[in-house]
Design a protein around this motif. Structure first.
Motif, PDB file in Angstrom:
ATOM      1  N   VAL A  48      -1.483  -1.302 -20.088  1.00  0.00           N
ATOM      2  CA  VAL A  48      -0.936  -0.737 -18.860  1.00  0.00           C
ATOM      3  C   VAL A  48      -1.527  -1.497 -17.680  1.00  0.00           C
ATOM      4  O   VAL A  48      -2.735  -1.749 -17.629  1.00  0.00           O
ATOM      5  N   THR A  49      -0.692  -1.837 -16.725  1.00  0.00           N
ATOM      6  CA  THR A  49      -1.148  -2.508 -15.517  1.00  0.00           C
ATOM      7  C   THR A  49      -0.833  -1.651 -14.299  1.00  0.00           C
ATOM      8  O   THR A  49       0.320  -1.262 -14.083  1.00  0.00           O
ATOM      9  N   ILE A  50      -1.870  -1.361 -13.518  1.00  0.00           N
ATOM     10  CA  ILE A  50      -1.743  -0.635 -12.258  1.00  0.00           C
ATOM     11  C   ILE A  50      -1.889  -1.645 -11.126  1.00  0.00           C
ATOM     12  O   ILE A  50      -2.793  -2.490 -11.147  1.00  0.00           O
ATOM     13  N   THR A  51      -1.016  -1.553 -10.125  1.00  0.00           N
ATOM     14  CA  THR A  51      -1.130  -2.452  -8.971  1.00  0.00           C
ATOM     15  C   THR A  51      -1.136  -1.652  -7.677  1.00  0.00           C
ATOM     16  O   THR A  51      -0.464  -0.617  -7.565  1.00  0.00           O
ATOM     17  N   GLY A  52      -1.902  -2.150  -6.727  1.00  0.00           N
ATOM     18  CA  GLY A  52      -1.915  -1.598  -5.386  1.00  0.00           C
ATOM     19  C   GLY A  52      -1.632  -2.707  -4.384  1.00  0.00           C
ATOM     20  O   GLY A  52      -2.405  -3.667  -4.277  1.00  0.00           O
ATOM     21  N   THR A  53      -0.522  -2.597  -3.660  1.00  0.00           N
ATOM     22  CA  THR A  53      -0.094  -3.633  -2.716  1.00  0.00           C
ATOM     23  C   THR A  53      -0.322  -3.145  -1.286  1.00  0.00           C
ATOM     24  O   THR A  53       0.112  -2.040  -0.940  1.00  0.00           O
ATOM     25  N   PRO A  54      -0.997  -3.931  -0.452  1.00  0.00           N
ATOM     26  CA  PRO A  54      -1.256  -3.495   0.923  1.00  0.00           C
ATOM     27  C   PRO A  54       0.036  -3.169   1.670  1.00  0.00           C
ATOM     28  O   PRO A  54       0.981  -3.964   1.675  1.00  0.00           O
ATOM     29  N   LYS A  55       0.089  -1.992   2.281  1.00  0.00           N
ATOM     30  CA  LYS A  55       1.276  -1.602   3.031  1.00  0.00           C
ATOM     31  C   LYS A  55       1.476  -2.484   4.263  1.00  0.00           C
ATOM     32  O   LYS A  55       2.605  -2.646   4.742  1.00  0.00           O
ATOM     33  N   SER A  56       0.391  -3.062   4.752  1.00  0.00           N
ATOM     34  CA  SER A  56       0.474  -3.910   5.941  1.00  0.00           C
ATOM     35  C   SER A  56       1.124  -5.253   5.659  1.00  0.00           C
ATOM     36  O   SER A  56       1.528  -5.966   6.583  1.00  0.00           O
ATOM     37  N   GLY A  57       1.222  -5.607   4.371  1.00  0.00           N
ATOM     38  CA  GLY A  57       1.736  -6.916   4.016  1.00  0.00           C
ATOM     39  C   GLY A  57       0.693  -8.005   4.095  1.00  0.00           C
ATOM     40  O   GLY A  57       0.987  -9.178   3.832  1.00  0.00           O
ATOM     41  N   LYS A  58      -0.527  -7.648   4.451  1.00  0.00           N
ATOM     42  CA  LYS A  58      -1.615  -8.619   4.552  1.00  0.00           C
ATOM     43  C   LYS A  58      -2.754  -8.188   3.626  1.00  0.00           C
ATOM     44  O   LYS A  58      -3.043  -7.015   3.502  1.00  0.00           O
ATOM     45  N   GLY A  59      -3.390  -9.152   3.008  1.00  0.00           N
ATOM     46  CA  GLY A  59      -4.523  -8.847   2.138  1.00  0.00           C
ATOM     47  C   GLY A  59      -4.227  -9.138   0.693  1.00  0.00           C
ATOM     48  O   GLY A  59      -3.361  -9.954   0.368  1.00  0.00           O
ATOM     49  N   ASN A  60      -4.930  -8.436  -0.185  1.00  0.00           N
ATOM     50  CA  ASN A  60      -4.873  -8.716  -1.613  1.00  0.00           C
ATOM     51  C   ASN A  60      -4.217  -7.583  -2.388  1.00  0.00           C
ATOM     52  O   ASN A  60      -4.385  -6.411  -2.057  1.00  0.00           O
ATOM     53  N   VAL A  61      -3.491  -7.936  -3.416  1.00  0.00           N
ATOM     54  CA  VAL A  61      -2.969  -6.959  -4.365  1.00  0.00           C
ATOM     55  C   VAL A  61      -4.074  -6.621  -5.357  1.00  0.00           C
ATOM     56  O   VAL A  61      -4.684  -7.513  -5.955  1.00  0.00           O
ATOM     57  N   ILE A  62      -4.349  -5.343  -5.523  1.00  0.00           N
ATOM     58  CA  ILE A  62      -5.361  -4.886  -6.484  1.00  0.00           C
ATOM     59  C   ILE A  62      -4.678  -4.621  -7.823  1.00  0.00           C
ATOM     60  O   ILE A  62      -3.619  -3.998  -7.876  1.00  0.00           O
TER      61      ILE A  62
END
Length: 215
Positions: free
Chosen positions: A78-92
């Motif tokens: 299973v892969t969980i991802t967190g994408t910055p809502k600002s569009g800037k930074g890193n995907v966790i």
């Protein structure tokens, strides 16, 4: 500037699970049940609410870093991802793979023999050993943080809403598959899934039942 993807060694701090904290590299979880939940805690002042979270499998949901098992799990990664809502930074990203799945019979109490029959009647399931329940191979109280076993990973099972584990008092327990061969009264080991204690019941005693399937 494109968003980069980092591994669990990036902005992820650790994994919070029902009063216990796992290192982000521990490989948690390896066991599962419907209703299980854990929290991805971030570092560097990051807030989970600032990310859009997603899971790549239908039986796992994630909201504001809170991961929940909403249906029967599988042994697929299973892969969980967190994408910055600002569009800037890193995907966790965070990955895990289960090796066992647990079900229970809610509030029904039964003898050891009936519990064994019940689990055997569930396709692919069986009664589990003491170690598979609380993480201790020496038939003693379990310790939180031991990987690979139910209570040692998840703690007090009564704290998971919708998981249907039922033990309103510390004395209520779940059968294991093991018999205490040194006891002339033919006691079968049971595990109290609130605090991880070990006990025993005779052939005529009744306890709750949880069943395990290897994935």
């Amino acid at each position: 500037m494109p968003i980069a993807t980092i591994t669990i060694n990036g902005y992820l701090k650790d994994i919070a699970v029902n009063g216990y904290t796992f290192n982000k590299d521990a490989g948690f979880p390896t066991t599962g049940f419907k209703g299980a939940k854990f929290i991805l805690e971030l570092n560097d002042g990051n807030q989970a609410a600032n990310y859009t979270w997603a899971s790549d499998t239908s039986w796992v949901t994630v909201n504001d870093g809170v991961v929940a098992f909403t249906n029967t799990g599988t042994g697929k990664k299973v892969t969980i991802t967190g994408t910055p809502k600002s569009g800037k930074g890193n995907v966790i990203t965070y990955n895990f793979t289960l090796n066992s799945w647990f079900i229970n019979d809610k509030e029904i109490e039964m003898t050891w023999a009936d519990a064994k029959r019940y689990c055997s009647s569930q396709s692919g399931y069986s009664l589990e050993t003491v170690q598979q329940l609380n993480g201790n191979p020496d038939h003693r109280r379990g310790n939180r943080g031991v990987m690979g076993d139910l209570w040692s990973e998840w703690g007090d099972l009564m704290n998971y809403s919708g998981a249907d584990f039922y033990a309103p008092d510390y004395s209520f327990a779940y059968w294991s598959s093991e018999q205490n061969e040194q006891d002339r009264d033919k006691l079968y080991y049971d595990v109290q899934l609130k605090y991880g204690y070990i006990g025993g019941g005779s052939e005529t005693a009744t306890n709750y039942v949880v069943c395990r399937q290897g994935l």
